[in-house]
Scaffold this motif. Sequence first.
Motif, PDB file in Angstrom:
ATOM      1  N   SER A   7      50.857  48.281  48.760  1.00  0.00           N
ATOM      2  CA  SER A   7      50.061  47.121  49.208  1.00  0.00           C
ATOM      3  C   SER A   7      50.294  45.935  48.281  1.00  0.00           C
ATOM      4  O   SER A   7      50.326  44.792  48.718  1.00  0.00           O
ATOM      5  N   ASN A   8      50.515  46.193  46.988  1.00  0.00           N
ATOM      6  CA  ASN A   8      50.868  45.094  46.078  1.00  0.00           C
ATOM      7  C   ASN A   8      52.216  44.483  46.467  1.00  0.00           C
ATOM      8  O   ASN A   8      52.382  43.261  46.450  1.00  0.00           O
ATOM      9  N   ALA A   9      53.181  45.366  46.797  1.00  0.00           N
ATOM     10  CA  ALA A   9      54.518  44.867  47.167  1.00  0.00           C
ATOM     11  C   ALA A   9      54.422  43.958  48.388  1.00  0.00           C
ATOM     12  O   ALA A   9      55.152  42.961  48.490  1.00  0.00           O
ATOM     13  N   VAL A  10      53.511  44.307  49.292  1.00  0.00           N
ATOM     14  CA  VAL A  10      53.338  43.477  50.492  1.00  0.00           C
ATOM     15  C   VAL A  10      52.570  42.201  50.128  1.00  0.00           C
ATOM     16  O   VAL A  10      52.927  41.091  50.549  1.00  0.00           O
ATOM     17  N   LYS A  11      51.521  42.368  49.324  1.00  0.00           N
ATOM     18  CA  LYS A  11      50.652  41.234  48.970  1.00  0.00           C
ATOM     19  C   LYS A  11      51.397  40.162  48.176  1.00  0.00           C
ATOM     20  O   LYS A  11      51.250  38.972  48.432  1.00  0.00           O
ATOM     21  N   PHE A  12      52.185  40.603  47.214  1.00  0.00           N
ATOM     22  CA  PHE A  12      52.841  39.632  46.323  1.00  0.00           C
ATOM     23  C   PHE A  12      54.273  39.336  46.773  1.00  0.00           C
ATOM     24  O   PHE A  12      55.199  39.293  45.975  1.00  0.00           O
TER      25      PHE A  12
ATOM     26  N   GLN B  91      60.499  49.169  45.075  1.00  0.00           N
ATOM     27  CA  GLN B  91      61.168  47.897  44.785  1.00  0.00           C
ATOM     28  C   GLN B  91      60.803  46.851  45.837  1.00  0.00           C
ATOM     29  O   GLN B  91      60.813  47.141  47.032  1.00  0.00           O
ATOM     30  N   ASP B  92      60.454  45.632  45.378  1.00  0.00           N
ATOM     31  CA  ASP B  92      60.198  44.553  46.337  1.00  0.00           C
ATOM     32  C   ASP B  92      61.015  43.331  45.949  1.00  0.00           C
ATOM     33  O   ASP B  92      61.570  43.258  44.857  1.00  0.00           O
ATOM     34  N   ASN B  93      61.109  42.391  46.879  1.00  0.00           N
ATOM     35  CA  ASN B  93      61.825  41.141  46.559  1.00  0.00           C
ATOM     36  C   ASN B  93      60.817  39.981  46.547  1.00  0.00           C
ATOM     37  O   ASN B  93      61.078  38.908  47.034  1.00  0.00           O
TER      38      ASN B  93
ATOM     39  N   PHE C  41      41.291  44.749  35.377  1.00  0.00           N
ATOM     40  CA  PHE C  41      40.933  43.341  35.669  1.00  0.00           C
ATOM     41  C   PHE C  41      42.008  42.326  35.273  1.00  0.00           C
ATOM     42  O   PHE C  41      41.695  41.172  35.005  1.00  0.00           O
ATOM     43  N   GLN C  42      43.262  42.755  35.190  1.00  0.00           N
ATOM     44  CA  GLN C  42      44.334  41.807  34.873  1.00  0.00           C
ATOM     45  C   GLN C  42      44.912  41.296  36.187  1.00  0.00           C
ATOM     46  O   GLN C  42      45.570  42.036  36.914  1.00  0.00           O
ATOM     47  N   ARG C  43      44.647  40.035  36.478  1.00  0.00           N
ATOM     48  CA  ARG C  43      45.183  39.462  37.720  1.00  0.00           C
ATOM     49  C   ARG C  43      45.965  38.209  37.358  1.00  0.00           C
ATOM     50  O   ARG C  43      45.421  37.255  36.846  1.00  0.00           O
ATOM     51  N   LEU C  44      47.263  38.258  37.628  1.00  0.00           N
ATOM     52  CA  LEU C  44      48.095  37.102  37.272  1.00  0.00           C
ATOM     53  C   LEU C  44      47.936  35.999  38.302  1.00  0.00           C
ATOM     54  O   LEU C  44      48.234  34.855  38.042  1.00  0.00           O
ATOM     55  N   HIS C  45      47.462  36.398  39.485  1.00  0.00           N
ATOM     56  CA  HIS C  45      47.386  35.400  40.551  1.00  0.00           C
ATOM     57  C   HIS C  45      45.949  35.114  40.962  1.00  0.00           C
ATOM     58  O   HIS C  45      45.681  34.765  42.102  1.00  0.00           O
ATOM     59  N   ALA C  46      45.034  35.290  40.001  1.00  0.00           N
ATOM     60  CA  ALA C  46      43.636  34.975  40.285  1.00  0.00           C
ATOM     61  C   ALA C  46      43.551  33.482  40.599  1.00  0.00           C
ATOM     62  O   ALA C  46      44.302  32.681  40.041  1.00  0.00           O
TER      63      ALA C  46
ATOM     64  N   ASP D 159      43.998  37.845  47.511  1.00  0.00           N
ATOM     65  CA  ASP D 159      42.788  38.458  46.980  1.00  0.00           C
ATOM     66  C   ASP D 159      43.122  39.750  46.229  1.00  0.00           C
ATOM     67  O   ASP D 159      44.243  40.256  46.293  1.00  0.00           O
ATOM     68  N   GLY D 160      42.151  40.252  45.506  1.00  0.00           N
ATOM     69  CA  GLY D 160      42.367  41.480  44.727  1.00  0.00           C
ATOM     70  C   GLY D 160      41.288  41.603  43.671  1.00  0.00           C
ATOM     71  O   GLY D 160      40.496  40.681  43.469  1.00  0.00           O
ATOM     72  N   THR D 161      41.275  42.767  43.009  1.00  0.00           N
ATOM     73  CA  THR D 161      40.241  43.010  42.005  1.00  0.00           C
ATOM     74  C   THR D 161      40.826  43.220  40.609  1.00  0.00           C
ATOM     75  O   THR D 161      40.096  43.278  39.621  1.00  0.00           O
ATOM     76  N   GLY D 162      42.131  43.411  40.537  1.00  0.00           N
ATOM     77  CA  GLY D 162      42.755  43.674  39.229  1.00  0.00           C
ATOM     78  C   GLY D 162      42.507  45.097  38.752  1.00  0.00           C
ATOM     79  O   GLY D 162      42.566  45.379  37.557  1.00  0.00           O
ATOM     80  N   ILE D 163      42.246  45.988  39.702  1.00  0.00           N
ATOM     81  CA  ILE D 163      41.952  47.377  39.311  1.00  0.00           C
ATOM     82  C   ILE D 163      43.048  48.350  39.786  1.00  0.00           C
ATOM     83  O   ILE D 163      43.276  49.402  39.198  1.00  0.00           O
ATOM     84  N   GLY D 164      43.763  47.938  40.855  1.00  0.00           N
ATOM     85  CA  GLY D 164      44.724  48.841  41.512  1.00  0.00           C
ATOM     86  C   GLY D 164      45.738  49.474  40.558  1.00  0.00           C
ATOM     87  O   GLY D 164      45.949  50.694  40.586  1.00  0.00           O
ATOM     88  N   LEU D 165      46.358  48.669  39.695  1.00  0.00           N
ATOM     89  CA  LEU D 165      47.400  49.224  38.817  1.00  0.00           C
ATOM     90  C   LEU D 165      46.796  50.086  37.698  1.00  0.00           C
ATOM     91  O   LEU D 165      47.433  51.030  37.231  1.00  0.00           O
ATOM     92  N   ALA D 166      45.548  49.751  37.293  1.00  0.00           N
ATOM     93  CA  ALA D 166      44.871  50.599  36.288  1.00  0.00           C
ATOM     94  C   ALA D 166      44.614  51.979  36.896  1.00  0.00           C
ATOM     95  O   ALA D 166      44.757  53.009  36.220  1.00  0.00           O
TER      96      ALA D 166
HETATM   97  P1  ADP Z   1      45.148  43.365  42.337  1.00  0.00           P
HETATM   98  O1  ADP Z   1      46.317  43.656  43.201  1.00  0.00           O
HETATM   99  O2  ADP Z   1      43.865  43.831  42.915  1.00  0.00           O
HETATM  100  O3  ADP Z   1      45.107  41.969  41.848  1.00  0.00           O
HETATM  101  P2  ADP Z   1      46.422  45.196  40.542  1.00  0.00           P
HETATM  102  O4  ADP Z   1      45.869  45.934  39.370  1.00  0.00           O
HETATM  103  O5  ADP Z   1      46.961  46.015  41.660  1.00  0.00           O
HETATM  104  O6  ADP Z   1      45.288  44.226  41.000  1.00  0.00           O
HETATM  105  O7  ADP Z   1      47.577  44.252  40.023  1.00  0.00           O
HETATM  106  C1  ADP Z   1      47.345  43.471  38.880  1.00  0.00           C
HETATM  107  C2  ADP Z   1      48.187  42.204  38.929  1.00  0.00           C
HETATM  108  O8  ADP Z   1      49.568  42.532  38.769  1.00  0.00           O
HETATM  109  C3  ADP Z   1      48.112  41.492  40.261  1.00  0.00           C
HETATM  110  O9  ADP Z   1      46.994  40.638  40.317  1.00  0.00           O
HETATM  111  C4  ADP Z   1      49.432  40.741  40.268  1.00  0.00           C
HETATM  112  O10 ADP Z   1      49.280  39.537  39.544  1.00  0.00           O
HETATM  113  C5  ADP Z   1      50.384  41.652  39.513  1.00  0.00           C
HETATM  114  N1  ADP Z   1      51.205  42.467  40.462  1.00  0.00           N
HETATM  115  C6  ADP Z   1      50.982  43.718  40.847  1.00  0.00           C
HETATM  116  N2  ADP Z   1      51.954  44.169  41.667  1.00  0.00           N
HETATM  117  C7  ADP Z   1      52.832  43.145  41.817  1.00  0.00           C
HETATM  118  C8  ADP Z   1      54.056  42.966  42.529  1.00  0.00           C
HETATM  119  N3  ADP Z   1      54.594  43.941  43.285  1.00  0.00           N
HETATM  120  N4  ADP Z   1      54.683  41.773  42.435  1.00  0.00           N
HETATM  121  C9  ADP Z   1      54.161  40.776  41.669  1.00  0.00           C
HETATM  122  N5  ADP Z   1      53.011  40.885  40.968  1.00  0.00           N
HETATM  123  C10 ADP Z   1      52.346  42.045  41.030  1.00  0.00           C
END
Ligand code: ADP
Length: 391
Positions: free
Chosen positions: A293-298, A322-324, A340-345, A350-357
Amino acid sequence: MNAAFDRKPNVLIVDDNHENLMALEASLRSENINILKATSGNEALAQLLENECAVTLLDVQMPDMDGFETASLIRQNRKTRNVPIIFVTAINKDEKYVRHGYGLGAVDYLFKPLDPGVVVAKVNAFLEIYRQRQELDMRASELENTNAALCRINSKLEVTLRELRVLNADLENFASIASHDLREPLRNVRSALQILQKKNEATLDAKSRELIRFAMDSTGRMNALICDLLEYARAGTKTFEMQSVDCGRVLDVALENLELAIQEADVQIGRSPLPVLPADPTQLLQLFQNLLSNAVKFRRDEGPAVRVRATDAGEDWVLAFQDNGIGIPDDARHRIFDLFQRLHAGTHIDGTGIGLAVCRRIVERHGGKIWVESKLGEGSTFFVSLPKRAA
Ligand code: ADP
């Protein structure tokens, strides 16, 4: 280095004849040792009881108590029993005397007239043994101290572990309370807002509509946060049910669950055959879904594509997602796995910054590792290594 090790070693010389005593002292005199003197067996015993000695040179022929009697008393006392003794005798090298001496635990024999070179060489040999024994004692006491410190740390760790178990149980309780008790009032607020909006559809001005929409969005975000925090708690506390899992099947289900988002964004999915490995199927699905879902979202606008593949790395399988998409800056590659680390806050994403943790927790509890390689503006690849054998 301890104080005892720093002190000069004592050498006790025992002879009833003052001249002999002086001669012996003269040949042994050195700034590296303390020479103690005694003129009788009794004096020798008193000296040894008071001072730790590296070696004793004991005259055999003494009037009241001869050297052998003195040696036998030295050996009987717990405090003095280990002092090395060199018997000094004027009697010829009769085998009988020599054996008598060794029978008392003596370690050597010197014959008069004394050759100063031989005396010094023998005493030095015993001094060297004494120094080595002292060093060994010191190491042993250091080891004992280290051991005691380790035992203390160990028992502290055990207490911490017990506390952690209690905390984990609390967290699990919190998880179930949060799921029911927190989401319930949130649903009520949401329904109340919807009723409010419906009932007053005709009369609501633009500002009020905007406020209601804002409140609805906030409840939605809060709901997502609670759900994700629940996932995070579960990934850390839930008992894993390890079984043989076909990653290809897990990918099918994850893609089905994300079908709508994939279609809407028109993302091309590529895949290679994936292995069967030991895992908790629910947690593995959660991992796949979060990464996909991150690969699709970002994604970026032009031709978004995602590819999933696996490589055999000996004891592990390494899965790659792998995504492009938009990519991740180098300085953020590690911290995105923290909570809670979100680079694109602040963007529309949208997102919570919890998925990758959650992903990291799941992977680590499987005994694996997760990391990312990425180029800003070109795409990212998330790697997950998982052991082929369950730990
Ligand atoms: P969320 O997706 O809810 O923001 P995640 O913990 O899943 O939180 O991801 C943390 C941050 O890592 C995202 O906010 C995004 O900035 C960055 N990120 C995660 N996956 C990708 C990706 N495939 N491509 C680019 N940035 C990503």
